[in-house]
Design a protein around this motif. Sequence first.
Motif, PDB file in Angstrom:
ATOM      1  N   LEU A  88     -10.550  -8.879  -4.648  1.00  0.00           N
ATOM      2  CA  LEU A  88     -10.406  -7.440  -4.907  1.00  0.00           C
ATOM      3  C   LEU A  88      -9.376  -7.184  -5.999  1.00  0.00           C
ATOM      4  N   THR A 110      -1.531   0.645  -7.635  1.00  0.00           N
ATOM      5  CA  THR A 110      -1.256  -0.343  -8.690  1.00  0.00           C
ATOM      6  C   THR A 110      -2.548  -0.806  -9.333  1.00  0.00           C
ATOM      7  N   LEU A 111      -3.559  -1.082  -8.517  1.00  0.00           N
ATOM      8  CA  LEU A 111      -4.807  -1.591  -9.080  1.00  0.00           C
ATOM      9  C   LEU A 111      -5.550  -0.536  -9.884  1.00  0.00           C
ATOM     10  N   LEU A 164      -6.248 -13.004  10.150  1.00  0.00           N
ATOM     11  CA  LEU A 164      -5.180 -12.025  10.287  1.00  0.00           C
ATOM     12  C   LEU A 164      -5.383 -10.853   9.346  1.00  0.00           C
ATOM     13  N   LEU A 165      -5.102  -9.662   9.840  1.00  0.00           N
ATOM     14  CA  LEU A 165      -5.109  -8.483   8.971  1.00  0.00           C
ATOM     15  C   LEU A 165      -3.905  -7.621   9.306  1.00  0.00           C
ATOM     16  N   ASN A 166      -3.159  -7.264   8.283  1.00  0.00           N
ATOM     17  CA  ASN A 166      -2.032  -6.353   8.460  1.00  0.00           C
ATOM     18  C   ASN A 166      -2.291  -5.120   7.601  1.00  0.00           C
ATOM     19  N   GLN A 207       0.266   1.393  -1.907  1.00  0.00           N
ATOM     20  CA  GLN A 207       0.876   0.766  -3.079  1.00  0.00           C
ATOM     21  C   GLN A 207      -0.148  -0.095  -3.824  1.00  0.00           C
ATOM     22  N   LEU A 208      -0.950  -0.852  -3.077  1.00  0.00           N
ATOM     23  CA  LEU A 208      -1.913  -1.731  -3.729  1.00  0.00           C
ATOM     24  C   LEU A 208      -2.954  -0.914  -4.473  1.00  0.00           C
ATOM     25  N   THR A 222       2.392  -8.425  -1.362  1.00  0.00           N
ATOM     26  CA  THR A 222       2.364  -7.823  -0.026  1.00  0.00           C
ATOM     27  C   THR A 222       0.948  -7.840   0.533  1.00  0.00           C
ATOM     28  N   ALA A 223      -0.009  -7.482  -0.317  1.00  0.00           N
ATOM     29  CA  ALA A 223      -1.400  -7.445   0.135  1.00  0.00           C
ATOM     30  C   ALA A 223      -1.919  -8.846   0.438  1.00  0.00           C
ATOM     31  N   ALA A 281      -0.979  -9.985   3.666  1.00  0.00           N
ATOM     32  CA  ALA A 281      -1.448  -9.148   4.779  1.00  0.00           C
ATOM     33  C   ALA A 281      -2.813  -9.581   5.299  1.00  0.00           C
ATOM     34  N   SER A 282      -3.376 -10.620   4.742  1.00  0.00           N
ATOM     35  CA  SER A 282      -4.651 -11.115   5.228  1.00  0.00           C
ATOM     36  C   SER A 282      -4.609 -12.633   5.224  1.00  0.00           C
ATOM     37  N   GLN A 283      -5.109 -13.236   6.296  1.00  0.00           N
ATOM     38  CA  GLN A 283      -5.167 -14.694   6.327  1.00  0.00           C
ATOM     39  C   GLN A 283      -6.151 -15.190   5.280  1.00  0.00           C
ATOM     40  N   GLY A 314       0.175  -3.767   4.800  1.00  0.00           N
ATOM     41  CA  GLY A 314       0.255  -4.419   3.499  1.00  0.00           C
ATOM     42  C   GLY A 314      -0.948  -4.103   2.614  1.00  0.00           C
ATOM     43  N   LEU A 315      -2.069  -3.758   3.241  1.00  0.00           N
ATOM     44  CA  LEU A 315      -3.294  -3.550   2.472  1.00  0.00           C
ATOM     45  C   LEU A 315      -3.550  -2.081   2.165  1.00  0.00           C
ATOM     46  N   ARG A 373      16.992  -3.630   7.388  1.00  0.00           N
ATOM     47  CA  ARG A 373      15.747  -4.223   7.821  1.00  0.00           C
ATOM     48  C   ARG A 373      15.836  -4.712   9.271  1.00  0.00           C
ATOM     49  N   ASP A 392       5.129  -6.372  10.544  1.00  0.00           N
ATOM     50  CA  ASP A 392       5.240  -6.890   9.186  1.00  0.00           C
ATOM     51  C   ASP A 392       5.110  -8.407   9.200  1.00  0.00           C
ATOM     52  N   SER A 393       5.835  -9.021   8.300  1.00  0.00           N
ATOM     53  CA  SER A 393       5.641 -10.453   8.101  1.00  0.00           C
ATOM     54  C   SER A 393       5.938 -11.265   9.352  1.00  0.00           C
ATOM     55  N   ALA A 394       6.826 -10.793  10.227  1.00  0.00           N
ATOM     56  CA  ALA A 394       7.172 -11.567  11.416  1.00  0.00           C
ATOM     57  C   ALA A 394       5.959 -11.731  12.317  1.00  0.00           C
ATOM     58  N   ALA A 452     -10.178  -5.688  -9.979  1.00  0.00           N
ATOM     59  CA  ALA A 452      -9.478  -4.575 -10.620  1.00  0.00           C
ATOM     60  C   ALA A 452      -8.820  -5.036 -11.916  1.00  0.00           C
ATOM     61  N   ILE A 461     -12.166  -4.205   3.428  1.00  0.00           N
ATOM     62  CA  ILE A 461     -10.865  -3.882   2.817  1.00  0.00           C
ATOM     63  C   ILE A 461     -11.064  -2.886   1.675  1.00  0.00           C
ATOM     64  N   ALA A 462     -12.068  -3.154   0.822  1.00  0.00           N
ATOM     65  CA  ALA A 462     -12.290  -2.274  -0.333  1.00  0.00           C
ATOM     66  C   ALA A 462     -12.635  -0.864   0.116  1.00  0.00           C
ATOM     67  N   ALA A 513       3.057  -5.194  -5.031  1.00  0.00           N
ATOM     68  CA  ALA A 513       1.832  -4.757  -4.343  1.00  0.00           C
ATOM     69  C   ALA A 513       0.927  -5.952  -4.054  1.00  0.00           C
ATOM     70  N   ALA A 522       2.876 -11.456  11.577  1.00  0.00           N
ATOM     71  CA  ALA A 522       1.817 -12.203  10.903  1.00  0.00           C
ATOM     72  C   ALA A 522       1.970 -13.705  11.119  1.00  0.00           C
TER      73      ALA A 522
END
Lengths: 800, 388
Positions: free
Chosen positions: A727, B175-176, B161-163, B171-172, A713-714, A717-719, B166-167, A581, B139-141, A731, B223-224, A710, B143
């Motif tokens: 969302l 999974t959903l 913030l938007l990354n 993977q998301l 992480t998501a 990824a958003s404040q 991650g969205l 990493r 990534d997380s740093a 689901a 996002i959706a 998942a 953010a």
Amino acid sequence: MKRWLLALLLMGIAPVWSQERKFGDKPDLNFFAEFVQPTFRDVCSTCHSQNGNAAFGRFPMQQSFGSPYTDEQTQKNFEEAVRRIRPKDPNGSLLLNKPLAKVTHGGGQQVREGGKDQKNFIDWINGAIGTKASGGAGGPFDLAFFESRVAAILDKKCAIKACHGGTTGAGAAFHLEPSANGRFAPEVIKANFTEVTKRAKPKDLNASLVLLKPTGDRTHEGGTVLQKASQDFGILVEFVNGASLSGGGLDRAFFDQFVNPILGRTCGVSACHGGSDGIGARFHLHAPNEVGKFSQKQLDDNFMAVTNPALPRAKPSDPQSLVLLKPTGGAPHVGGIKLPKTSKEYQTVLAWVNGARARPNRPPIVAQGGVGGVLEQRLGAPVPLDLSGSSDTENDTLSFEYKLMMAPRGARAEVRGTGARAALTTDRPGAYVISVTASDGKPGGESDPYKVTVIVTGATTEEAAAVGPRTIPAATTEVPGGRRELFVRRAYFEVLGRGPTIEEFALAVGQPRDQLVAGLFNRPEYYRHWLEEQFQLLGLTGSHRFSADLVQGATLGLFNRDYGQLPTLYTLFTSKQYVDRNFGAVNPRDFFMTLFQQLVGRDPTDTELRNVGPQLVQHVMATPEFYVRYAHRSYRRLVGADASNELAVKLAERLSRFPAAAQAIEQEIVLSADYLNSLTRPKPKTSVMLAESLVRDLLGRAPNESEFDAAQTALGASQDQGAVALLIGRALLGSADANLPTKANLGDRAKWVRDTFVRLLRREPTAKEVGAFVEAMNEAVVTPRLIIEALISSPEYLIY
Amino acid sequence: MTVRRDFLRIAAGWMSMSSGSAVPQAAAGRVQRVVLVLFGGGVAFNDVFPRLNSTTKKFDTTRDFAGKNIFKLFCEGTGVRFDSPMIGHHAALATILTGAMHPPEFRGSERPRRPTLMEYLRKQRNLDAGQIWMCVGGDSAEALLSHSTHAQYGARFGANLLNPRGLFGGQLAQTLEKHGKADSPSAAEATALAKLRAAVDGTPATNVFGNESTTQQKLTKLIADTMVGRRLPITGPAASDVWALRLATEVLKQFKPTLLAVVLTAADVGHISYRQYASVIEANDTEIGELVKVIDGDAQFKDSTAIFICPDFGRESSPSATGGKDHAANDPNVAASWLVARGAAIAKGAQPAQAMRTIDVCPTICALLGARAEHAEGRVVTELVAAG
């Protein structure tokens, strides 16, 4: 059963939502046939039939004698039932009040309050709409045999999501609905039966796709999943050949409870019909085991052997039935007379052939008495196990079997007792899982295993010495504003990374603070959450994440004190994931800069840099700087503010002398005055906490690895975590596991709103909130689902 | 093509003003929004711009170069020498965003201690979160740069913030899908949701981030729609940066923010491979071009938006042992970096009296947008601002 899996399971009772059903204006025939008539058959028709005790004129019922009801019989039963209900008024319906014994009923109470039968009756009276049963019943293939023997095989081999269990892909054309943890709803059995029988030709093994495809005899994308020599394939062949568990009209329940024990004991000896060779082997019967019990398969086999349509040894009301003639000398029998006609045993078999019926024996249900849930007790006294909440529909006397499934390594623990009350004794703190099974002593009378989790808090003398003397005194004051629930919520989130279930919450609010906190820190979940926090800190997420097995193994190892938290940190810093990493292989110098900064908050000196490799980590982790930084970080994570340097140094000194003190220090922080004072400052849930909360709150279970990874992480990824939570929640609420009610069958809306607030926000709503939400439901767009979505995306849900 | 000014030559005539000064009165109000692209990961001037002839001081645009759109912005606006010491990516980015020098040991696991320009704008101009956005490609740093831990600023004034990694990494969505549909609420549902949330009386948390209801609604839909409509189809070393820029373009169109910051990081692949590093520059430059097209094509943006693009620092001029390019702290090419600015109130061809520093970006942008970076160490580079 994997111990680590058990270690991570906590008792929680999922909210009881009903299946989503549609409702019409009047009682529906299809729903009646599928959900109500089976109860009539199993429970009511014993008396309410031509041969029954109740006067036939009073609620006469058609009997099916074990076979599926014909359409004509169903129609007649439906008409009789409709005469005894008031549509949309369950409380005013005799059909419900009588078997609940709310009005005088000769048969007494036959339906359990709060049980599935009552629910089905209520829904039917309220107009629940069913689907017309399709295919199979009464045809060349036997539904009962399918349900008992075939369904589980196909579930295991074929109903995988990637194959025939999914709704997309090549296998979707032949869809088999997977079971829910090994259990099939009646509608699922019927649907799967329909699909399978479309691909089977009666008695034609060469034309039945259900036999040809899985064995590779016909092109099959899934390859060979069944070997022809296997027992499973043999069962499929029997099914295609018409094997039946319907009994040709003879009652299965009576056979299991009364006839089979006679035949098995008398005839199933190995020298006669229990052997695999000899004349008797043509009519094979299983004998009971040494305690007189039969397995379900043995019951099925014996029933099929006696009622085999190809050569039935018993026919309804036929005195020439071989099962009557042979053992009594009425027909040539190598074994001679085994059942004199004057014997009670013969009379029993005769009654069965002549149509005697019995109510199917239902297994007991195990339940804890009192408050229930996870039990907690300090080390030193036996932990009482109270299963007095168990029940049996037939009110049979129950016996209990206790098995210790999980215990800390090295613990000398045992469960003493065989009744509804027993006790766990042990010499070590930690988590214990005990499996309890109840039995009513009759065939089919064994309950599902019920798991009781016990947390024994405290420490052995050696463990207490290993963490050193207390550094931070416990607060002596009460929680600000007396709001114990705030402390409970915060402690659960900080220590376990999730909120308490409703049951845990109710128990915890009344517990002394030190006992509550000690209990939380003594769970595997604490270590799991601690690991997740370290992963976040070190950036070991996403593609740099450790495998689920490794994480769970590490959790268990930490919990069992196989190794400590600081040695675990060492492992993380020297892991391949961490090196990759941080581009350790590509740019070693930068890598060690990063590593140093994360360990001690500064760049390394040239001397330190020269000592490259794992020794560097070991060296640094032995320095006071490392301990001070670790102490600061722990404190900041829990209190949300910096510790004084003086305190950090004291904690660091303790950690360097007593490395096992990491957990004890965090425990002391949570019991401190500073922590209590921090309760007035709401904290945003971390993405880890939110990911856990959403799945647990909406699906009633912990998230699996991919869901957790998942989601967290998501969410990170958003404040605006509320947007992402909404969302994810939408689901999850679409899942069958969510068990959402509809507006129509909510019942008391205000109560449901209150329960939902408690479940999601862990507090009672105000009267104003209840009023606003109930009123909002007058709008068509505001459904229970939307209300849940509103709460999980509200600012309050995102903090703790 | 020739350029009118060589931006390595220091222009005479502009006097620098002291830190914290406001921009000239004539510029006030002309800048309604700023787009700041932090081309992080270490990006050298020579790898973006066309070759500069050291004798004639002219750019040779007849040969191919990676940063065509960035160069166009430079030609239309200005490009200045940018002093950016190599203090590590996270520290360098934090320095730019806060206007305060961060030490090298400030690495990717902490938030800045001094407020960021996003917080200054939100607090001082009373802007809600829907006006201040940050899209990150890392990534997380990265953010963690969305807000500081400063007691008077902090999370409640942080950027939206938007990354995208991650969205929208797939993977998301996968999974959903196993459960149900992750779709955004309909208009009627959204209205009902807002009303229901407003009816929850819980104690408001004033110290945490929160969006207005309409912003959250639009964000959920964004996002959706993005998650369902397009997974992360782009592959390659620039993927996460490209997604960050594309998402930023969508944010600009939908939210019309006062400040849009984009933090890119993929260029750090330069340690391993020069070719990949060059492809990152090219891919990002293409996306920057699309972003600029949106700005230039919309009357609401065109004459009221200023764009700033700069890296965290540069890269060495010689290849490394692996065939890539590193960014050693003691290499002069690393610290001698570049900044391009164009748009509303930016003086074409402007040159500051001294090299602009990383700590000057935050105060300058704050001043352009009517705020003051009170805890920053840098100055407002008024030389960049057009007279009116």
